[in-house]
Structure formats: structure tokens, C-alpha cells
Design a protein around this motif. Structure first.
Motif, PDB file in Angstrom:
ATOM      1  N   VAL A 152      42.336  71.523  35.279  1.00  0.00           N
ATOM      2  CA  VAL A 152      42.013  72.682  34.446  1.00  0.00           C
ATOM      3  C   VAL A 152      42.760  72.538  33.132  1.00  0.00           C
ATOM      4  O   VAL A 152      43.944  72.180  33.110  1.00  0.00           O
ATOM      5  N   CYS A 185      36.550  67.744  40.185  1.00  0.00           N
ATOM      6  CA  CYS A 185      35.949  68.686  39.241  1.00  0.00           C
ATOM      7  C   CYS A 185      36.981  69.053  38.182  1.00  0.00           C
ATOM      8  O   CYS A 185      38.178  68.791  38.332  1.00  0.00           O
ATOM      9  N   PHE A 212      37.771  72.211  35.109  1.00  0.00           N
ATOM     10  CA  PHE A 212      37.428  73.473  34.467  1.00  0.00           C
ATOM     11  C   PHE A 212      38.026  73.525  33.069  1.00  0.00           C
ATOM     12  O   PHE A 212      39.152  73.067  32.843  1.00  0.00           O
ATOM     13  N   GLU A 213      37.256  74.111  32.150  1.00  0.00           N
ATOM     14  CA  GLU A 213      37.734  74.326  30.793  1.00  0.00           C
ATOM     15  C   GLU A 213      37.964  75.814  30.564  1.00  0.00           C
ATOM     16  O   GLU A 213      37.121  76.643  30.914  1.00  0.00           O
ATOM     17  N   LEU A 226      42.096  80.566  40.372  1.00  0.00           N
ATOM     18  CA  LEU A 226      41.454  79.267  40.572  1.00  0.00           C
ATOM     19  C   LEU A 226      42.343  78.357  41.421  1.00  0.00           C
ATOM     20  O   LEU A 226      41.859  77.684  42.338  1.00  0.00           O
ATOM     21  N   PRO A 243      31.796  79.032  41.788  1.00  0.00           N
ATOM     22  CA  PRO A 243      31.989  78.126  40.647  1.00  0.00           C
ATOM     23  C   PRO A 243      32.698  76.821  41.024  1.00  0.00           C
ATOM     24  O   PRO A 243      32.378  75.762  40.470  1.00  0.00           O
ATOM     25  N   VAL A 244      33.665  76.882  41.937  1.00  0.00           N
ATOM     26  CA  VAL A 244      34.374  75.666  42.347  1.00  0.00           C
ATOM     27  C   VAL A 244      33.453  74.769  43.157  1.00  0.00           C
ATOM     28  O   VAL A 244      33.396  73.548  42.944  1.00  0.00           O
ATOM     29  N   ALA A 257      31.066  73.167  40.786  1.00  0.00           N
ATOM     30  CA  ALA A 257      31.694  72.132  39.965  1.00  0.00           C
ATOM     31  C   ALA A 257      31.892  70.851  40.758  1.00  0.00           C
ATOM     32  O   ALA A 257      31.695  69.744  40.228  1.00  0.00           O
ATOM     33  N   MET A 306      33.173  72.595  33.465  1.00  0.00           N
ATOM     34  CA  MET A 306      32.832  73.907  33.997  1.00  0.00           C
ATOM     35  C   MET A 306      33.683  74.978  33.311  1.00  0.00           C
ATOM     36  O   MET A 306      34.918  74.903  33.335  1.00  0.00           O
ATOM     37  N   LEU A 336      35.745  78.278  32.890  1.00  0.00           N
ATOM     38  CA  LEU A 336      36.397  79.252  33.758  1.00  0.00           C
ATOM     39  C   LEU A 336      36.071  80.635  33.220  1.00  0.00           C
ATOM     40  O   LEU A 336      36.540  81.036  32.156  1.00  0.00           O
TER      41      LEU A 336
END
Length: 268
Positions: free
Chosen positions: A175, A203, A205-206, A224, A241-242, A245, A256, A258
Motif C-alpha cells: 500500500v 496486490c 493499493f494506492e 486494510l 476490494p482485497v 485486487a 487498486m 483504497l
């Protein structure tokens, strides 16, 4: 996320096994255990940030910055039997080819096995600790790796690319804030691309508009982390979402967003 002692994009690394022998009196240690009673079913090792160079002990502020996340994990995973430790490094710096925090992470995983037996471990690293977590993933006890705003070398700084083979067989989440000016989010995206080719369970996350400390979306980032640890160590279903991803092909699952409010309805 709380502010770390921050590295610059600089040093070299090592491809060797992280838990090399130490001289007497030159040891890392685990911070006070949080969580679990008589039965431990999983362990989260929190790896703090640091600096490119430095042989002194880490600042107490750097260690203290990990405690809010440690407490959040402990509360959310109390019923699962999670124990959380903050790893106290021997030295505050990465220190070139010594890669000191990687060695300390390997030692910490060995110590978990000694104390708790055959339980799965998640390495949760921030900044320099994120790079250490990714590097130390090959330890047999490690089931999952989570790197928050990891500090990674610029292309061409090392004779070979940052390794990713040690991530095979592990669940991996990265992340990163898109406005991070201290650790380059593009470098973590490139590493995630290479890791995804070797391991589908990767995966990223941005966190849009947030910086290195991820302060604007601290609650979402902590949620998260909790969701990932619950799923990776204890078999709970990941939040949608996780799960999406992890399943999505690159680049979708590696960029993905956040969402604001993530975790508000999950109950932890």
C-alpha cells in the motif's frame, strides 16, 4: 499511519539468508507481546522504518510509531489468537550490503518459532521496514507480507533487480500513497509487477492524494492491514476490494484505489 524515521532512496541490498549469525551482545529483540492468552494461532511482526545508514540503536519514537497499528491488530484479531510484536532492530540503518533490518526480521521469525511453535507469521513493514519485510519473506514461518510505503532502490542502484522469488507461496499486499515524496510509489508498482509474474497472490493499493505517513487515510489503511492479516493468517474471507485486487490481472490489481471509508462496515 504514524510518521516513521524516514530513509532516502539509496542503498544496496543483499540476496543472502536474512538471519545470519551475530556476535554476542549484538542482537535484535521483540517488543512486548500484545494479544493472545494461552493459545497463539498467528503472529504479526511489525518492522519499523529507518535510515539508509546508521549503526546506533533505533529511535524510541520510531518504535512508538508502530504501536497504534499493533494495538489495532491486537483488538481486531483477539478471538483468532494473534500475538503482535514490534521488532527492535540492532541498528537504525539499512547499511548497504549488510541489510541489517532484513537479518533482524529473519531473527525475529526464528524467535517466533522458538516461542510459539509452528504458527503462521505476517511481516508488516513500513518504509525501510517494508523493504525488509519483502526481502525476509522467504523464511519458512512467513505466510504473508504487507509493505506500507516501502522504500526501494532506484533502477540501476543495485547490480541486480530487487529480488521477488522469496515472495512465492506468500500472500503479499503493498500500500502506497500517490503523493509520497520520500519513498517512490512508482518503484513499489514496478516491484509489484515483477512479483505478480512469480506469484499470483500479490496486490497493491494506492492511497490517492496521501503522502508517506498516510495520515489523511489512517483509519482506512489500518482497516486494510487488519483485513489482510485476518484473511492471510486465519482464513477469513477478504473484503471485496482485497479479494478483487488479488484476483485482478495487472495492472488493475496493482493500482487498486483504497476507497475513503474502507473498513467502516466490516466491524473491526
Amino acid at each position: 499511519m504514524a510518521q516513521q524515521a524516514l530513509p532516502q532512496r539509496d542503498p544496496e541490498g543483499t540476496h543472502g539468508r536474512p538471519n545470519a549469525p551475530r556476535e554476542s551482545g549484538d542482537t535484535a529483540r521483540l517488543g512486548k507481546p500484545l494479544g493472545a492468552g494461552r493459545t497463539v494461532h498467528g503472529v504479526a511482526l511489525l518492522l519499523p522504518g529507518g535510515r539508509p545508514e546508521g549503526t546506533g540503536r533505533p529511535s524510541p519514537l520510531t518504535l512508538a510509531a508502530q504501536r497504534p497499528l499493533a494495538r489495532r491488530l491486537t483488538r481486531a484479531c483477539a478471538e483468532e489468537g494473534l500475538v503482535t510484536h514490534v521488532v527492535h532492530y540492532r541498528r537504525r540503518g539499512w547499511n548497504g550490503s549488510a541489510a541489517d533490518p532484513v537479518r533482524d526480521a529473519g531473527w525475529a521469525a526464528d524467535e517466533v518459532v522458538r516461542r510459539y511453535g509452528d504458527v503462521p507469521v505476517c511481516l508488516v513493514g513500513t518504509g525501510m521496514g517494508g523493504r525488509a519485510a519483502l526481502r525476509a519473506a522467504g523464511h519458512p514461518a512467513v505466510a504473508a507480507v504487507l509493505a506500507v510505503a516501502p522504500w526501494l532502490p532506484e533502477p540501476g542502484e543495485l547490480p541486480e533487480p530487487e529480488p521477488v522469488r522469496q515472495l512465492c507461496g506468500r500472500r503479499v499486499l503493498i500500500v502506497h500513497g500517490t503523493n509520497d515524496e520520500l519513498t517512490d510509489p512508482d518503484l513499489s508498482f514496478r516491484l509489484a509487477q515483477r512479483a505478480k509474474k512469480a506469484n499470483r497472490d500479490v496486490c497493491r493499493f494506492e492511497v490517492h492524494s496521501d503522502g508517506h505517513g498516510l495520515r489523511q487515510h489512517r483509519a482506512e489503511v489500518q482497516s486494510l492491514v487488519v483485513d489482510f492479516v485476518r484473511g492471510a493468517l486465519f482464513g477469513h474471507h477478504f473484503a471485496r476490494p482485497v479479494a478483487d485486487a488479488l484476483a485482478a490481472p495487472p495492472p488493475l490489481g496493482l493500482r487498486m484505489p483504497l476507497a475513503s471509508g474502507f473498513g467502516a462496515s466490516l466491524g473491526y
